[in-house]
Design a protein around this motif. Structure first.
Motif, PDB file in Angstrom:
ATOM      1  N   MET A   1       0.860  -1.174   0.000  1.00  0.00           N
ATOM      2  CA  MET A   1       0.000   0.000   0.000  1.00  0.00           C
ATOM      3  C   MET A   1       0.893   1.220   0.000  1.00  0.00           C
ATOM      4  O   MET A   1       1.812   1.329   0.817  1.00  0.00           O
ATOM      5  N   LEU A   2       0.657   2.097  -0.949  1.00  0.00           N
ATOM      6  CA  LEU A   2       1.344   3.380  -1.001  1.00  0.00           C
ATOM      7  C   LEU A   2       0.406   4.391  -0.354  1.00  0.00           C
ATOM      8  O   LEU A   2      -0.653   4.704  -0.892  1.00  0.00           O
ATOM      9  N   LEU A   3       0.774   4.871   0.811  1.00  0.00           N
ATOM     10  CA  LEU A   3      -0.037   5.818   1.570  1.00  0.00           C
ATOM     11  C   LEU A   3       0.451   7.224   1.246  1.00  0.00           C
ATOM     12  O   LEU A   3       1.593   7.570   1.543  1.00  0.00           O
ATOM     13  N   VAL A   4      -0.395   8.004   0.631  1.00  0.00           N
ATOM     14  CA  VAL A   4      -0.022   9.335   0.169  1.00  0.00           C
ATOM     15  C   VAL A   4      -0.414  10.358   1.225  1.00  0.00           C
ATOM     16  O   VAL A   4      -1.595  10.531   1.540  1.00  0.00           O
ATOM     17  N   HIS A   5       0.584  11.013   1.797  1.00  0.00           N
ATOM     18  CA  HIS A   5       0.358  12.053   2.805  1.00  0.00           C
ATOM     19  C   HIS A   5       0.454  13.413   2.122  1.00  0.00           C
ATOM     20  O   HIS A   5       1.238  13.591   1.191  1.00  0.00           O
ATOM     21  N   TRP A   6      -0.323  14.362   2.588  1.00  0.00           N
ATOM     22  CA  TRP A   6      -0.273  15.708   2.021  1.00  0.00           C
ATOM     23  C   TRP A   6      -0.787  16.716   3.027  1.00  0.00           C
ATOM     24  O   TRP A   6      -1.266  16.361   4.088  1.00  0.00           O
ATOM     25  N   ASN A   7      -0.680  17.979   2.678  1.00  0.00           N
ATOM     26  CA  ASN A   7      -1.107  19.058   3.544  1.00  0.00           C
ATOM     27  C   ASN A   7      -2.507  19.485   3.111  1.00  0.00           C
ATOM     28  O   ASN A   7      -2.669  20.115   2.063  1.00  0.00           O
TER      29      ASN A   7
ATOM     30  N   ASP B   1       8.551  -6.899  -5.707  1.00  0.00           N
ATOM     31  CA  ASP B   1       9.346  -6.725  -4.493  1.00  0.00           C
ATOM     32  C   ASP B   1       9.351  -5.264  -4.054  1.00  0.00           C
ATOM     33  O   ASP B   1       8.769  -4.398  -4.717  1.00  0.00           O
ATOM     34  N   LEU B   2      10.020  -5.000  -2.935  1.00  0.00           N
ATOM     35  CA  LEU B   2      10.089  -3.650  -2.386  1.00  0.00           C
ATOM     36  C   LEU B   2      10.759  -2.680  -3.355  1.00  0.00           C
ATOM     37  O   LEU B   2      10.334  -1.526  -3.461  1.00  0.00           O
ATOM     38  N   ASP B   3      11.774  -3.120  -4.070  1.00  0.00           N
ATOM     39  CA  ASP B   3      12.431  -2.227  -5.029  1.00  0.00           C
ATOM     40  C   ASP B   3      11.438  -1.724  -6.074  1.00  0.00           C
ATOM     41  O   ASP B   3      11.459  -0.546  -6.441  1.00  0.00           O
ATOM     42  N   ALA B   4      10.568  -2.599  -6.543  1.00  0.00           N
ATOM     43  CA  ALA B   4       9.554  -2.188  -7.520  1.00  0.00           C
ATOM     44  C   ALA B   4       8.555  -1.231  -6.880  1.00  0.00           C
ATOM     45  O   ALA B   4       8.125  -0.248  -7.508  1.00  0.00           O
ATOM     46  N   ALA B   5       8.182  -1.489  -5.624  1.00  0.00           N
ATOM     47  CA  ALA B   5       7.264  -0.590  -4.925  1.00  0.00           C
ATOM     48  C   ALA B   5       7.883   0.786  -4.752  1.00  0.00           C
ATOM     49  O   ALA B   5       7.214   1.813  -4.924  1.00  0.00           O
TER      50      ALA B   5
ATOM     51  N   GLU C   1       4.299   6.744   1.950  1.00  0.00           N
ATOM     52  CA  GLU C   1       4.718   5.660   2.830  1.00  0.00           C
ATOM     53  C   GLU C   1       4.399   4.331   2.149  1.00  0.00           C
ATOM     54  O   GLU C   1       3.299   4.143   1.632  1.00  0.00           O
ATOM     55  N   ILE C   2       5.346   3.422   2.154  1.00  0.00           N
ATOM     56  CA  ILE C   2       5.163   2.106   1.542  1.00  0.00           C
ATOM     57  C   ILE C   2       4.994   1.086   2.663  1.00  0.00           C
ATOM     58  O   ILE C   2       5.848   0.966   3.524  1.00  0.00           O
ATOM     59  N   ARG C   3       3.873   0.364   2.615  1.00  0.00           N
ATOM     60  CA  ARG C   3       3.616  -0.664   3.636  1.00  0.00           C
ATOM     61  C   ARG C   3       3.271  -1.974   2.957  1.00  0.00           C
ATOM     62  O   ARG C   3       2.333  -2.026   2.154  1.00  0.00           O
ATOM     63  N   PRO C   4       4.015  -3.044   3.257  1.00  0.00           N
ATOM     64  CA  PRO C   4       3.622  -4.348   2.719  1.00  0.00           C
ATOM     65  C   PRO C   4       2.312  -4.801   3.368  1.00  0.00           C
ATOM     66  O   PRO C   4       2.077  -4.523   4.549  1.00  0.00           O
ATOM     67  N   LEU C   5       1.470  -5.451   2.586  1.00  0.00           N
ATOM     68  CA  LEU C   5       0.191  -5.910   3.101  1.00  0.00           C
ATOM     69  C   LEU C   5       0.276  -7.362   3.549  1.00  0.00           C
ATOM     70  O   LEU C   5       1.007  -8.159   2.962  1.00  0.00           O
ATOM     71  N   MET C   6      -0.488  -7.692   4.552  1.00  0.00           N
ATOM     72  CA  MET C   6      -0.701  -9.072   4.953  1.00  0.00           C
ATOM     73  C   MET C   6      -2.055  -9.457   4.375  1.00  0.00           C
ATOM     74  O   MET C   6      -3.091  -9.038   4.882  1.00  0.00           O
TER      75      MET C   6
END
Length: 115
Positions: A4-10, A88-92, A108-113
């Motif tokens: 999951m790519l979590l996009v943070h912003w203002n 893999d993480l490199d691709a993420a 933020e990059i988070r691997p999913l279960m």
């Protein structure tokens, strides 16, 4: 592997942005989602309503306690996400770098279960 790519912003900056700037941002995220889709990496994605619309739930001993959001007061909030399926993480990381949010804020990059 799914990430999951979590996009943070203002949020305050986005609220104050001109309609032209908002349209440019929307177009950039739409193009990014399409690139993920074309690569076969996109599982799902969505933007989030402002953090002020959130509801926080805690249930100690099974009794619900509710608060109006956001959960944490901060300058940047979670604005949206992309779930991707890549080797893999490199691709993420490579995809996160291309995300419009990475230019000014954080992804933020988070691997999913996956259950």
């Amino acid at each position: 592997m799914q990430y999951m790519l979590l996009v943070h912003w203002n949020e305050a900056e986005n609220t104050a942005a001109s309609d032209e700037r908002k349209a440019e941002s929307f177009a950039a995220y739409t193009a990014y989602a399409e690139a993920l889709r074309q690569a076969g990496a996109l599982v799902t994605s969505a933007g989030l309503q402002p953090s002020t619309t959130s509801t926080i739930v805690r249930a100690p001993d099974g009794r619900p306690e509710l608060w109006d959001g956001p959960y944490v007061e901060s300058k940047e909030q979670l604005g949206g996400y992309f779930v991707i399926d890549v080797p893999d993480l490199d691709a993420a990381i490579a995809w996160a770098v291309r995300c419009p949010g990475a230019e000014r804020y954080a992804v933020e990059i988070r691997p999913l279960m996956v259950y």
